[in-house]
Design a protein around this motif. Sequence first.
Motif, PDB file in Angstrom:
ATOM      1  N   ALA A  40       0.830  -1.213   0.000  1.00  0.00           N
ATOM      2  CA  ALA A  40       0.000   0.000   0.000  1.00  0.00           C
ATOM      3  C   ALA A  40       0.855   1.250   0.000  1.00  0.00           C
ATOM      4  O   ALA A  40       0.552   2.231  -0.708  1.00  0.00           O
ATOM      5  CB  ALA A  40      -0.931  -0.018   1.214  1.00  0.00           C
ATOM      6  N   LEU A  41       1.937   1.249   0.779  1.00  0.00           N
ATOM      7  CA  LEU A  41       2.839   2.401   0.778  1.00  0.00           C
ATOM      8  C   LEU A  41       3.460   2.615  -0.593  1.00  0.00           C
ATOM      9  O   LEU A  41       3.598   3.757  -1.055  1.00  0.00           O
ATOM     10  CB  LEU A  41       3.941   2.191   1.826  1.00  0.00           C
ATOM     11  N   THR A  42       3.826   1.541  -1.257  1.00  0.00           N
ATOM     12  CA  THR A  42       4.410   1.648  -2.598  1.00  0.00           C
ATOM     13  C   THR A  42       3.414   2.244  -3.580  1.00  0.00           C
ATOM     14  O   THR A  42       3.760   3.118  -4.392  1.00  0.00           O
ATOM     15  CB  THR A  42       4.860   0.266  -3.080  1.00  0.00           C
ATOM     16  N   LEU A  43       2.160   1.794  -3.515  1.00  0.00           N
ATOM     17  CA  LEU A  43       1.157   2.272  -4.462  1.00  0.00           C
ATOM     18  C   LEU A  43       0.749   3.717  -4.206  1.00  0.00           C
ATOM     19  O   LEU A  43       0.435   4.457  -5.148  1.00  0.00           O
ATOM     20  CB  LEU A  43      -0.086   1.370  -4.401  1.00  0.00           C
ATOM     21  N   VAL A  44       0.765   4.141  -2.936  1.00  0.00           N
ATOM     22  CA  VAL A  44       0.324   5.493  -2.599  1.00  0.00           C
ATOM     23  C   VAL A  44       1.460   6.502  -2.760  1.00  0.00           C
ATOM     24  O   VAL A  44       1.255   7.603  -3.291  1.00  0.00           O
ATOM     25  CB  VAL A  44      -0.239   5.524  -1.165  1.00  0.00           C
ATOM     26  N   ARG A  45       2.658   6.135  -2.318  1.00  0.00           N
ATOM     27  CA  ARG A  45       3.762   7.096  -2.299  1.00  0.00           C
ATOM     28  C   ARG A  45       4.533   7.167  -3.606  1.00  0.00           C
ATOM     29  O   ARG A  45       5.077   8.204  -3.962  1.00  0.00           O
ATOM     30  CB  ARG A  45       4.726   6.755  -1.158  1.00  0.00           C
ATOM     31  N   PHE A  46       4.634   6.062  -4.317  1.00  0.00           N
ATOM     32  CA  PHE A  46       5.401   6.037  -5.564  1.00  0.00           C
ATOM     33  C   PHE A  46       4.430   5.827  -6.720  1.00  0.00           C
ATOM     34  O   PHE A  46       4.042   4.709  -7.036  1.00  0.00           O
ATOM     35  CB  PHE A  46       6.445   4.922  -5.520  1.00  0.00           C
ATOM     36  N   THR A  47       4.024   6.930  -7.308  1.00  0.00           N
ATOM     37  CA  THR A  47       2.999   6.883  -8.352  1.00  0.00           C
ATOM     38  C   THR A  47       3.561   7.028  -9.760  1.00  0.00           C
ATOM     39  O   THR A  47       2.789   7.015 -10.726  1.00  0.00           O
ATOM     40  CB  THR A  47       1.977   8.011  -8.118  1.00  0.00           C
ATOM     41  N   GLN A  48       4.879   7.156  -9.897  1.00  0.00           N
ATOM     42  CA  GLN A  48       5.434   7.466 -11.210  1.00  0.00           C
ATOM     43  C   GLN A  48       6.310   6.365 -11.789  1.00  0.00           C
ATOM     44  O   GLN A  48       6.795   6.523 -12.898  1.00  0.00           O
ATOM     45  CB  GLN A  48       6.266   8.766 -11.121  1.00  0.00           C
ATOM     46  N   PHE A  49       6.545   5.259 -11.051  1.00  0.00           N
ATOM     47  CA  PHE A  49       7.434   4.244 -11.620  1.00  0.00           C
ATOM     48  C   PHE A  49       6.731   3.492 -12.745  1.00  0.00           C
ATOM     49  O   PHE A  49       5.507   3.370 -12.770  1.00  0.00           O
ATOM     50  CB  PHE A  49       7.967   3.296 -10.537  1.00  0.00           C
ATOM     51  N   ARG A  50       7.511   2.952 -13.665  1.00  0.00           N
ATOM     52  CA  ARG A  50       7.013   2.481 -14.957  1.00  0.00           C
ATOM     53  C   ARG A  50       6.046   1.298 -14.806  1.00  0.00           C
ATOM     54  O   ARG A  50       5.057   1.214 -15.522  1.00  0.00           O
ATOM     55  CB  ARG A  50       8.197   2.090 -15.850  1.00  0.00           C
ATOM     56  N   THR A  51       6.329   0.393 -13.927  1.00  0.00           N
ATOM     57  CA  THR A  51       5.517  -0.830 -13.817  1.00  0.00           C
ATOM     58  C   THR A  51       4.473  -0.732 -12.701  1.00  0.00           C
ATOM     59  O   THR A  51       4.081  -1.746 -12.131  1.00  0.00           O
ATOM     60  CB  THR A  51       6.434  -2.037 -13.559  1.00  0.00           C
ATOM     61  N   ARG A  52       4.034   0.470 -12.406  1.00  0.00           N
ATOM     62  CA  ARG A  52       3.080   0.634 -11.305  1.00  0.00           C
ATOM     63  C   ARG A  52       1.766  -0.088 -11.585  1.00  0.00           C
ATOM     64  O   ARG A  52       1.196  -0.743 -10.709  1.00  0.00           O
ATOM     65  CB  ARG A  52       2.812   2.117 -11.036  1.00  0.00           C
ATOM     66  N   MET A  53       1.246   0.033 -12.809  1.00  0.00           N
ATOM     67  CA  MET A  53      -0.020  -0.604 -13.145  1.00  0.00           C
ATOM     68  C   MET A  53       0.088  -2.122 -13.057  1.00  0.00           C
ATOM     69  O   MET A  53      -0.834  -2.796 -12.581  1.00  0.00           O
ATOM     70  CB  MET A  53      -0.457  -0.187 -14.557  1.00  0.00           C
ATOM     71  N   LEU A  54       1.225  -2.656 -13.495  1.00  0.00           N
ATOM     72  CA  LEU A  54       1.434  -4.099 -13.397  1.00  0.00           C
ATOM     73  C   LEU A  54       1.508  -4.535 -11.938  1.00  0.00           C
ATOM     74  O   LEU A  54       0.911  -5.554 -11.553  1.00  0.00           O
ATOM     75  CB  LEU A  54       2.716  -4.488 -14.129  1.00  0.00           C
ATOM     76  N   PHE A  55       2.212  -3.748 -11.122  1.00  0.00           N
ATOM     77  CA  PHE A  55       2.329  -4.074  -9.707  1.00  0.00           C
ATOM     78  C   PHE A  55       0.967  -4.000  -9.020  1.00  0.00           C
ATOM     79  O   PHE A  55       0.610  -4.876  -8.215  1.00  0.00           O
ATOM     80  CB  PHE A  55       3.313  -3.123  -9.034  1.00  0.00           C
ATOM     81  N   ALA A  56       0.186  -2.979  -9.324  1.00  0.00           N
ATOM     82  CA  ALA A  56      -1.152  -2.845  -8.728  1.00  0.00           C
ATOM     83  C   ALA A  56      -2.052  -4.001  -9.141  1.00  0.00           C
ATOM     84  O   ALA A  56      -2.838  -4.520  -8.327  1.00  0.00           O
ATOM     85  CB  ALA A  56      -1.779  -1.512  -9.137  1.00  0.00           C
ATOM     86  N   GLY A  57      -1.943  -4.410 -10.400  1.00  0.00           N
ATOM     87  CA  GLY A  57      -2.744  -5.537 -10.853  1.00  0.00           C
ATOM     88  C   GLY A  57      -2.351  -6.841 -10.177  1.00  0.00           C
ATOM     89  O   GLY A  57      -3.219  -7.657  -9.825  1.00  0.00           O
ATOM     90  N   MET A  58      -1.043  -7.029  -9.947  1.00  0.00           N
ATOM     91  CA  MET A  58      -0.582  -8.240  -9.280  1.00  0.00           C
ATOM     92  C   MET A  58      -1.005  -8.260  -7.817  1.00  0.00           C
ATOM     93  O   MET A  58      -1.316  -9.321  -7.254  1.00  0.00           O
ATOM     94  CB  MET A  58       0.939  -8.353  -9.394  1.00  0.00           C
ATOM     95  N   VAL A  59      -1.032  -7.082  -7.173  1.00  0.00           N
ATOM     96  CA  VAL A  59      -1.422  -7.021  -5.763  1.00  0.00           C
ATOM     97  C   VAL A  59      -2.900  -7.339  -5.590  1.00  0.00           C
ATOM     98  O   VAL A  59      -3.300  -8.070  -4.674  1.00  0.00           O
ATOM     99  CB  VAL A  59      -1.091  -5.627  -5.184  1.00  0.00           C
ATOM    100  N   THR A  60      -3.732  -6.802  -6.472  1.00  0.00           N
ATOM    101  CA  THR A  60      -5.182  -6.954  -6.320  1.00  0.00           C
ATOM    102  C   THR A  60      -5.750  -8.171  -7.055  1.00  0.00           C
ATOM    103  O   THR A  60      -6.947  -8.442  -6.941  1.00  0.00           O
ATOM    104  CB  THR A  60      -5.898  -5.696  -6.830  1.00  0.00           C
ATOM    105  N   ALA A  61      -4.934  -8.891  -7.811  1.00  0.00           N
ATOM    106  CA  ALA A  61      -5.435 -10.043  -8.572  1.00  0.00           C
ATOM    107  C   ALA A  61      -6.110 -11.099  -7.700  1.00  0.00           C
ATOM    108  O   ALA A  61      -7.154 -11.646  -8.080  1.00  0.00           O
ATOM    109  CB  ALA A  61      -4.298 -10.664  -9.380  1.00  0.00           C
ATOM    110  N   PRO A  62      -5.583 -11.441  -6.508  1.00  0.00           N
ATOM    111  CA  PRO A  62      -6.259 -12.455  -5.690  1.00  0.00           C
ATOM    112  C   PRO A  62      -7.669 -12.073  -5.255  1.00  0.00           C
ATOM    113  O   PRO A  62      -8.433 -12.950  -4.843  1.00  0.00           O
ATOM    114  CB  PRO A  62      -5.333 -12.592  -4.469  1.00  0.00           C
ATOM    115  N   LEU A  63      -8.017 -10.789  -5.328  1.00  0.00           N
ATOM    116  CA  LEU A  63      -9.362 -10.373  -4.946  1.00  0.00           C
ATOM    117  C   LEU A  63     -10.419 -10.916  -5.904  1.00  0.00           C
ATOM    118  O   LEU A  63     -11.552 -11.197  -5.487  1.00  0.00           O
ATOM    119  CB  LEU A  63      -9.448  -8.843  -4.902  1.00  0.00           C
ATOM    120  N   VAL A  64     -10.060 -11.056  -7.176  1.00  0.00           N
ATOM    121  CA  VAL A  64     -11.027 -11.479  -8.192  1.00  0.00           C
ATOM    122  C   VAL A  64     -10.721 -12.870  -8.738  1.00  0.00           C
ATOM    123  O   VAL A  64     -11.486 -13.387  -9.551  1.00  0.00           O
ATOM    124  CB  VAL A  64     -11.069 -10.464  -9.353  1.00  0.00           C
TER     125      VAL A  64
END
Length: 273
Positions: free
Chosen positions: A84-108
Amino acid sequence: MSGRRPFLLFTAVAFGYAFLYLPIITLMIYSFNDSRLVTVWGGFSTRWYVELFRNEQILSALWLSVRIAAMNATFAVVLGTLAALTLVRFTQFRTRMLFAGMVTAPLVMPEVILGLSALLMFVSLEQLIGWPEGRGMTTITIAHITFTTAYVAVVVQSRLSQLDGSLEEAAMDLGARPWKVFLVIILPIISPALIAGWLLGFTLSMDDLVIASFVSGPGSTTLPMVVYSSVRLGVSPQVNALATLIVVVVSTGVIIAGWLLHRQQRRHTGKPR
């Protein structure tokens, strides 16, 4: 017309609560039933509680599930908070969308897919490096951490996104280092989210049946697996007694946690108790 709205609203709320909690209340009442048939009342008795505490299979499965759930919730809070800290504080790194998708994938992701993929991973690791040796408590805990971390990350991320950044800036202007800002300022503010995430991870682990069925082995039967196997042969009154004890313990824990959070809120806002 406006006078009927409160009545309709009250009726809908009452029906909703009855739909949710009436089966639980009925289960708790029938846990004191003297009859072996759970649908026939045979008089008041606590015999099934006595037999429950003599059932070593259920007690050992309960103790195993509690240990797995506690370790899972603790590691999930640590990993979920970092994500959560990575997603909130670091919003400009290149693979952010991939990282967010990998974090939330188990939800669905369906639990069958999660359980099967975890089983294949453990089998491959055992063949390559010899660890983990067989399936048991360790594999169940790791599998639970992989999907409960996503829930914790979502809870903590929502709290961090509402955090006032001026508090951190003021602390750093006064000479505080980033780690001290996190421990002294951020951590106390997000502590309700951490507690909620821990309780959520603990509950999800205690409730899981599908994933544990894939990654468990001989001697590592969790409580949901024992209950499911016993229910398939017919509901035993001991299951009612066990469910009643779990409801009482969980309700007590929720009440205590709510009281502590309410007390902490009052302390921060400066209101009298």
